[in-house]
Design a protein around this motif. Structure first.
Motif, mmCIF file in Angstrom:
data_model
loop_
_atom_site.group_PDB
_atom_site.id
_atom_site.type_symbol
_atom_site.label_atom_id
_atom_site.label_comp_id
_atom_site.label_asym_id
_atom_site.label_seq_id
_atom_site.Cartn_x
_atom_site.Cartn_y
_atom_site.Cartn_z
ATOM 1 N N CYS A 39 1.236 5.011 -7.292
ATOM 2 C CA CYS A 39 2.548 4.435 -7.625
ATOM 3 C C CYS A 39 2.615 3.992 -9.090
ATOM 4 N N TYR A 40 1.452 3.976 -9.756
ATOM 5 C CA TYR A 40 1.432 3.604 -11.183
ATOM 6 C C TYR A 40 1.428 4.838 -12.092
ATOM 7 N N ASN A 44 1.531 3.575 -16.850
ATOM 8 C CA ASN A 44 1.805 2.201 -16.414
ATOM 9 C C ASN A 44 1.399 1.182 -17.472
ATOM 10 N N CYS A 49 -1.654 -6.118 -11.732
ATOM 11 C CA CYS A 49 -1.247 -5.421 -10.511
ATOM 12 C C CYS A 49 -2.492 -4.701 -10.010
ATOM 13 N N ASP A 50 -2.370 -3.792 -9.034
ATOM 14 C CA ASP A 50 -3.555 -3.130 -8.488
ATOM 15 C C ASP A 50 -4.124 -2.037 -9.389
ATOM 16 N N ASP A 51 -3.410 -1.710 -10.460
ATOM 17 C CA ASP A 51 -3.951 -0.762 -11.435
ATOM 18 C C ASP A 51 -5.043 -1.484 -12.239
ATOM 19 N N HIS A 249 11.796 -0.791 -9.695
ATOM 20 C CA HIS A 249 11.332 -1.827 -8.777
ATOM 21 C C HIS A 249 12.046 -1.722 -7.430
ATOM 22 N N THR A 252 11.186 1.351 -5.122
ATOM 23 C CA THR A 252 9.824 1.411 -4.586
ATOM 24 C C THR A 252 9.396 0.117 -3.909
ATOM 25 N N ASN A 253 10.335 -0.802 -3.713
ATOM 26 C CA ASN A 253 9.998 -2.127 -3.176
ATOM 27 C C ASN A 253 8.868 -2.797 -3.958
ATOM 28 N N GLY A 254 8.894 -2.614 -5.255
ATOM 29 C CA GLY A 254 7.935 -3.305 -6.112
ATOM 30 C C GLY A 254 6.629 -2.580 -6.335
ATOM 31 N N LYS A 255 6.417 -1.450 -5.632
ATOM 32 C CA LYS A 255 5.175 -0.686 -5.855
ATOM 33 C C LYS A 255 5.394 0.264 -7.026
ATOM 34 N N ARG A 256 5.208 -0.259 -8.210
ATOM 35 C CA ARG A 256 5.551 0.544 -9.404
ATOM 36 C C ARG A 256 4.864 -0.037 -10.634
#
Ligand SMILES: [Zn+2]
Length: 266
Positions: A39-40, A44, A49-51, A249, A252-256
Motif C-alpha cells: 500500500c506504500y 512513499n 507507518c508500517d513502511d 487516504h 484506502t481507509n488510511g492504508k497509504r
C-alpha cells in the motif's frame, strides 16, 4: 497548468507557471518511482507507518535527486491541521529528514532564502504552492478541511505581505492534486461550517450526503487576499479518482503513503 513529467521511473507534476519564472525548483510527487511496496508502493514519503524508515529516506533521496535538490537540506513540515506558518531559515536545513523534526505544529512553510528546499506531505488534503515572483518568496501550505476553515492559505498570503512586502498581484499560486468534491463526503456539521464560512456552493448535496469543495473554498480565500484569478492554478486532479497513481487516504481507509510538495528558491 499541472503537467505530469517523468525522469527515469519517477513521475511527478510540475506547475508550468512556476517553471516559467526560472526562480524555483519544485514538484509534486506521485506514487511512481520509489522503493516502497504494497500500500506504500512505491514513492512513499510518510514516516511513522508500517513502511521502513530506510525506504522513506531512500524515497526522499530519489525525489531530491529528481528535482535537483540537496536531500540533506530538505526542510519538512510538522502537519497537525493547525494554521502555524514557519519562516524557514538556515538553522532549519535538514529538519525532519536528515535529522529529527524539531517542529511541533507547522502546516505551512515560507522563505525568501535560496537553497532551502521545503516539503509538505499529502494524501487527499490540499497542497497549495505560493511564489512572489518580484520579491522572491516561496511558500507551501497543507490545507485539509480544518486548515481550509482556518484559512491557512489566506494567512500565508497575508504573511508574505506583512513579512516580505509582497504585493498580491505579484504572487502566483497553485492548488495541487487532492480529494475533490466528487469524493469528499462530509458530515452535516462540516458542511454547515463550509456553507457559513465560504458560501453554499462549497458544500453540495449528493443524494442525502454533503460533499465539500475545499479547492473552491481555497480559491475564495486567495481571491479575498487579492490574488488575481489568472494567478490561481487549480490542478483539478482528484486523488481518490486517481488512486492508482496518487495516494488517497479516503480511498484506502488510511492504508497509504504520502506524496510530497517540494519547492526551493534557486
Ligand atoms: Zn474524485
Amino acid at each position: 497548468m499541472f503537467k505530469l513529467v517523468s525522469k527515469g521511473n519517477v513521475k511527478y507534476y510540475i506547475i508550468t507557471s512556476f517553471e516559467e519564472t526560472g526562480l524555483v525548483r519544485h514538484g509534486f510527487s506521485t506514487r511512481a518511482g520509489g522503493v516502497s511496496e504494497g500500500c506504500y508502493g512505491s514513492m512513499n514519503l510518510r514516516f511513522n507507518c508500517d513502511d521502513t524508515r530506510e525506504n522513506v529516506l531512500e524515497n526522499f533521496r530519489i525525489m531530491a535527486d529528481t528535482l535537483d535538490m540537496d536531500v540533506s537540506r530538505l526542510v519538512l513540515s510538522k502537519q497537525v491541521h493547525e494554521d502555524n506558518i514557519h519562516t524557514v531559515t538556515e538553522t532549519d536545513a535538514g529538519n525532519g529528514i536528515s535529522r529529527e523534526n524539531s517542529f511541533t505544529s507547522v502546516d505551512a512553510l515560507i522563505t525568501d532564502k535560496s537553497g532551502l528546499p521545503m516539503v509538505t506531505l499529502f494524501a487527499d488534503c490540499v497542497p497549495v504552492f505560493f511564489l512572489d515572483t518580484k520579491n522572491r518568496v516561496a511558500a507551501l501550505a497543507h490545507s485539509g478541511w480544518r486548515g481550509t476553515v482556518k484559512r491557512i492559505s489566506q494567512k500565508t498570503v497575508e504573511k508574505m505581505k506583512r513579512d516580505y512586502g509582497s504585493k498580491a498581484e505579484n504572487i502566483i499560486t497553485a492548488i495541487g492534486p487532492s480529494i475533490q468534491e466528487c469524493h469528499f463526503e462530509v458530515s452535516d456539521d462540516v458542511a454547515e461550517i463550509f456553507t457559513s464560512e465560504f458560501g453554499a456552493d462549497t458544500a453540495v448535496k449528493y443524494g442525502d450526503r454533503y460533499h465539500v469543495n475545499m479547492q473552491l473554498a481555497i480559491k475564495k480565500q486567495l481571491a479575498e487576499s487579492g490574488i488575481l484569478p489568472d494567478n490561481i492554478d487549480d490542478s483539478g486532479i482528484c486523488t481518490y479518482c486517481n488512486s492508482d497513481r496518487l495516494f488517497s487516504h479516503r480511498k484506502t481507509n488510511g492504508k497509504r503513503g504520502n506524496m510530497g510538495a517540494f519547492i526551493e528558491l534557486i
